[in-house]
Design an enzyme around this catalytic site. Structure first.
Site, PDB file in Angstrom:
ATOM      1  N   GLU A 104       0.809  -1.220   0.000  1.00 16.88           N
ATOM      2  CA  GLU A 104       0.000   0.000   0.000  1.00 16.88           C
ATOM      3  C   GLU A 104       0.841   1.268   0.000  1.00 16.88           C
ATOM      4  OE1 GLU A 104      -0.537  -2.599   1.943  1.00 16.88           O
ATOM      5  OE2 GLU A 104      -2.369  -3.303   0.978  1.00 16.88           O
ATOM      6  N   HIS A 174     -11.991  -5.764   7.987  1.00 20.26           N
ATOM      7  CA  HIS A 174     -12.699  -5.587   6.723  1.00 20.26           C
ATOM      8  C   HIS A 174     -13.919  -4.696   6.935  1.00 20.26           C
ATOM      9  CE1 HIS A 174     -10.353  -9.276   6.120  1.00 20.26           C
ATOM     10  NE2 HIS A 174     -10.343  -8.953   4.856  1.00 20.26           N
TER      11      HIS A 174
END
Lengths: 369, 383
Positions: A104, A174
């Site tokens: 990322e 999540h």
């Protein structure tokens, strides 16, 4: 030379599409499509589609209208884990739509560099929960580039897209709503759509906006939220909140998936004779204080709701700003109905979430203060 | 012993009927600890170090333990698959079947004072560290009796008393943590080491290289184990990495490539690695392994690889079958006895599931515990 052309090109594309200011279909409740409250300007007809399709359409349009725009991230090539990038690689080629390795920080840093060369870089972070390795790049590089170079350089063409929010069973990693962390950084914009038609317009605006934007997409609504979305290229203005339900007793402010929960609460409150005004903030920074202030001046009460934990959540900023502006008008303390101050739990998700009943309770006690 | 070199199936099958007839009448399953030396299927590939020998010392009891442990893990993962499809397990569930040899081989060479830290594919690693089936199924189904009190779920198994530091959802984040564990071990001078496991996808995370530098700079007793199952979710290794030779990626840190489907090779490599790091600082072990399931239960696992590839690996390299052949080939047990063991395991797993199914969910008050050390820190919501 290239930068002059780039700027010219962007102005041109802004000029030729019209802004729609609150003239789109009324906010739909989660499962059925909306009925327009005002006639849409005469444009191409809309088509019923869900959130990920609307975002997909926006990306297609963005790539088509600007040859120097790119979409990349983990697994975007085959369409992405939520299908938002379907068909892009096939249509625009692998040199414009490509997969990145699992990194990322690298993805965002790379995107900033690409944007600094006057391109439109649309980076995808697979889940907002994974955005933290990139946090330094966003806060220290993207947000400050224009400022520290005295305007010589900027990464305005940067847009970072990430699915955020609860999904029913996502657990710790999540389901997070990290918007508050980014709202604390001058130099970037944070945009969160509530529905497919909003998402398309807001995403196109974010991509074409001359500032770096972090665009959070409510993953719960990817399939669930369906409505008529106009097929043409349109943009919705950033930093403009929208009153999606008018009322006179209390103002509710929210964004993203939470709005549909809030709307349910408003409908129930209506049955008890409480008239609720519901505002979709849409852009969290810089946020539209005027619209919220005007509404609270009318109603005298404010309730903010978001999934993220209550302490330090963006509701705190809204509350503080509105109290500053509307102190003498307020009839009750500002109420915040938010996630609890715990990590996002697994089995306890129903207890953690700011659900309709919690909001309804808060509406009642604020009105009866 | 004549059969010390692992021979092919065909010759074993020819020998078997003769041996079986005589032996099944009077010989029980061998629990002998007499040493047996077996060659690994392929040699180790070194990077900046001398590889260990291919000849691995083991014994019948150990081989049978390997068989039993791996078969239990396999059965457990398949049961978890069914439970997930029945919606008794929710959230995300990442299964380890195919990779059993890595954690079983590792356990055979270390003790419970050594630390293991891994990513989210941790059910079998937890079992290897001494976890029970009941704890596992309870945690998967979010019950009180789970190893993390039902608050962690599939990705967050921990066992403090056995040095199992979990169970991490964010890819690559566990590796620098492993460096910290190793530093503490070195500081305490307790001659123990840390195994930090990560996957081929995580190998491209920046924090991995930070961990490598730190551990090499400070000579930490850490073994970085790359469980290379060749796919980072759906992305093949060659699509994500310029150099998929993960054992070489440490550059100045030595490495070893190991056949991760061969439990004896894993045992040998881990034993070698433990000795190495206590003297020389970090080492990378790349375990060449394979997962039969997709990345998680939401992934069919067949859109990015062919069914032929999966069944090919199952036929040629399955870790349990390998040990079965070894056991049968060395006449340590009969086929029937091994099948009986598998039946027993199935029963154990089913019993654990049945117990876990009826066990209680955590109390709602548990939502607020363990956020901080004591008491709240959380606002109980009220309007």
């Amino acid at each position: 030379m290239a930068s002059v052309l780039g700027r010219y090109g962007r102005k041109w594309s802004l000029g030729c599409v019209s802004y729609h200011k609150n003239h789109l279909p009324r906010f739909s409740t989660v499962t059925h499509s909306a009925v327009p409250s005002e006639p849409i300007q005469q444009q191409q007809a809309g088509r019923s589609m869900n959130l990920y399709s609307a975002i997909n359409q926006a990306l297609h349009i963005a790539l088509e209208s600007d040859s120097r725009s790119y979409v990349f991230g983990e697994d975007v090539g085959f369409g992405g884990v939520f299908r938002c990038t379907t068909g892009l690689a096939e249509r625009f080629g692998k040199h414009r739509v490509f997969n990145t390795p699992l990194c990322e920080q690298g993805i965002v840093g790379f995107a900033i560099g690409l944007a600094a060369m006057d391109n439109r870089a649309v980076a995808e972070i697979q889940f907002a929960d994974y955005i933290f390795p990139a946090f330094d790049q966003i806060v220290n590089e993207a947000a400050k580039f224009r400022y520290r170079s005295g305007g010589q350089f900027n990464c305005g063409g940067l847009t970072i897209r990430a699915p955020y929010g609860a999904v029913g069973h996502g657990g710790h990693y999540h389901s997070q709503s990290p918007e508050a962390f980014f709202c604390h950084v001058p130099g970037i914009k944070v945009v969160i759509p509530r529905s497919p038609s909003q998402a398309k317009g807001l995403l196109l605006s974010s991509i074409r906006d001359q500032n770096p934007v972090v665009f959070f997409e409510p993953k719960w609504l990817y399939r669930l939220s369906v409505e008529e979305v106009p097929e043409h290229d349109y943009m919705l203005p950033l930093s403009e909140a929208e009153v999606i339900r008018e009322g006179s007793d209390i103002t509710l402010v929210g964004w993203g998936a939470q709005l549909s929960i809030m709307e349910q609460a408003c409908i129930d409150a209506e049955k008890e004779g409480i008239s609720c005004e519901l505002i979709d903030l849409k852009t969290l920074i810089p946020w539209d204080k005027e619209t919220v202030e005007a509404s609270v001046s009318k109603t005298g009460r404010l309730l903010v709701s978001h999934e993220a934990p209550i302490t330090g959540g963006f509701g705190a900023e809204i509350s503080a700003s509105i109290v500053e502006r509307c102190f003498l008008r307020l009839e009750a303390p500002v109420s915040r109905v938010c996630g609890l101050d715990t990590p996002f739990p697994l089995v306890f998700e129903p207890f953690y979430m700011p659900n309709k009943n919690k909001i309804l309770d808060a509406i009642r006690s604020t009105v009866n203060y | 012993m004549a059969l010390s070199h692992l021979s092919s199936t065909r010759s074993n099958r020819l020998l078997r009927p003769l041996a079986a007839a005589a032996s099944s009448l009077c010989r029980p399953i061998s629990t002998s600890t007499e040493p047996l030396v077996i060659e690994t299927s392929i040699p180790f590939t070194p990077h900046k170090c001398e590889p260990p020998s291919r000849s691995v010392e083991t014994n019948p009891q150990e081989l049978l333990t390997f068989f039993r442990d791996m078969a239990t893990m396999r059965r457990m993962e398949i049961a978890a698959d069914s439970l997930y499809k029945a919606k008794l397990i929710r959230g995300f569930c990442h299964l380890y079947d195919g990779q059993e040899a890595v954690c079983v081989g590792m356990e055979a060479s270390i003790n419970k004072k050594d630390c293991i830290i891994t990513a989210y594919r941790d059910h079998c690693t937890f079992l290897g560290r001494g976890g029970t089936l009941l704890e596992i199924f309870s945690e998967l189904m979010g019950r009180q009796g789970g190893c993390s009190k039902g608050k962690g779920g599939s990705m967050h198994f921990y066992k403090k008393e056995s040095g199992f530091y979990g169970g991490h959802g964010i890819v690559g984040a566990q590796v620098p943590l492993g460096c910290g564990l190793a530093f503490a071990q070195k500081y305490n001078k307790d001659e123990n080491v840390t195994f930090a496991l990560y996957g081929d996808g995580a190998a491209n995370q920046g924090q991995l290289f930070e961990a490598l530098n730190i551990s090499a700079l400070w000579d930490l007793p850490i073994i970085l184990v790359c469980e290379n199952n060749h796919y980072g979710m759906g992305t093949a290794e060659w699509r994500a990495a310029k150099s998929p030779s993960y054992y070489k990626r440490g550059d100045y840190v030595p490495g070893l490539k190991v056949d991760g489907m061969d439990v004896l090779a894993v045992k040998q490599a881990c034993k070698f690695a433990k000795e190495h790091v206590l003297k020389n600082g970090p080492i990378i072990l790349e375990m060449d392994t394979y997962r039969y399931h997709g990345h998680s239960m939401s992934d069919p696992g067949s859109t990015y690889r062919t069914r032929d590839e999966i069944s090919g690996v199952r036929q040629e390299r399955d870790p349990i079958e390998r040990v079965r052949k070894l056991v049968l080939g060395h006449d340590l047990a009969t086929e029937k006895e091994l099948k009986d063991i598998e039946k027993e395991i199935r029963k154990e797993v089913d019993e654990a599931i049945a117990k876990a199914k009826v066990s209680p969910m955590p109390e709602p008050s548990e939502l607020f515990t363990n956020v901080y050390v004591k008491g709240f820190g959380t606002e109980v919501f009220h309007s």
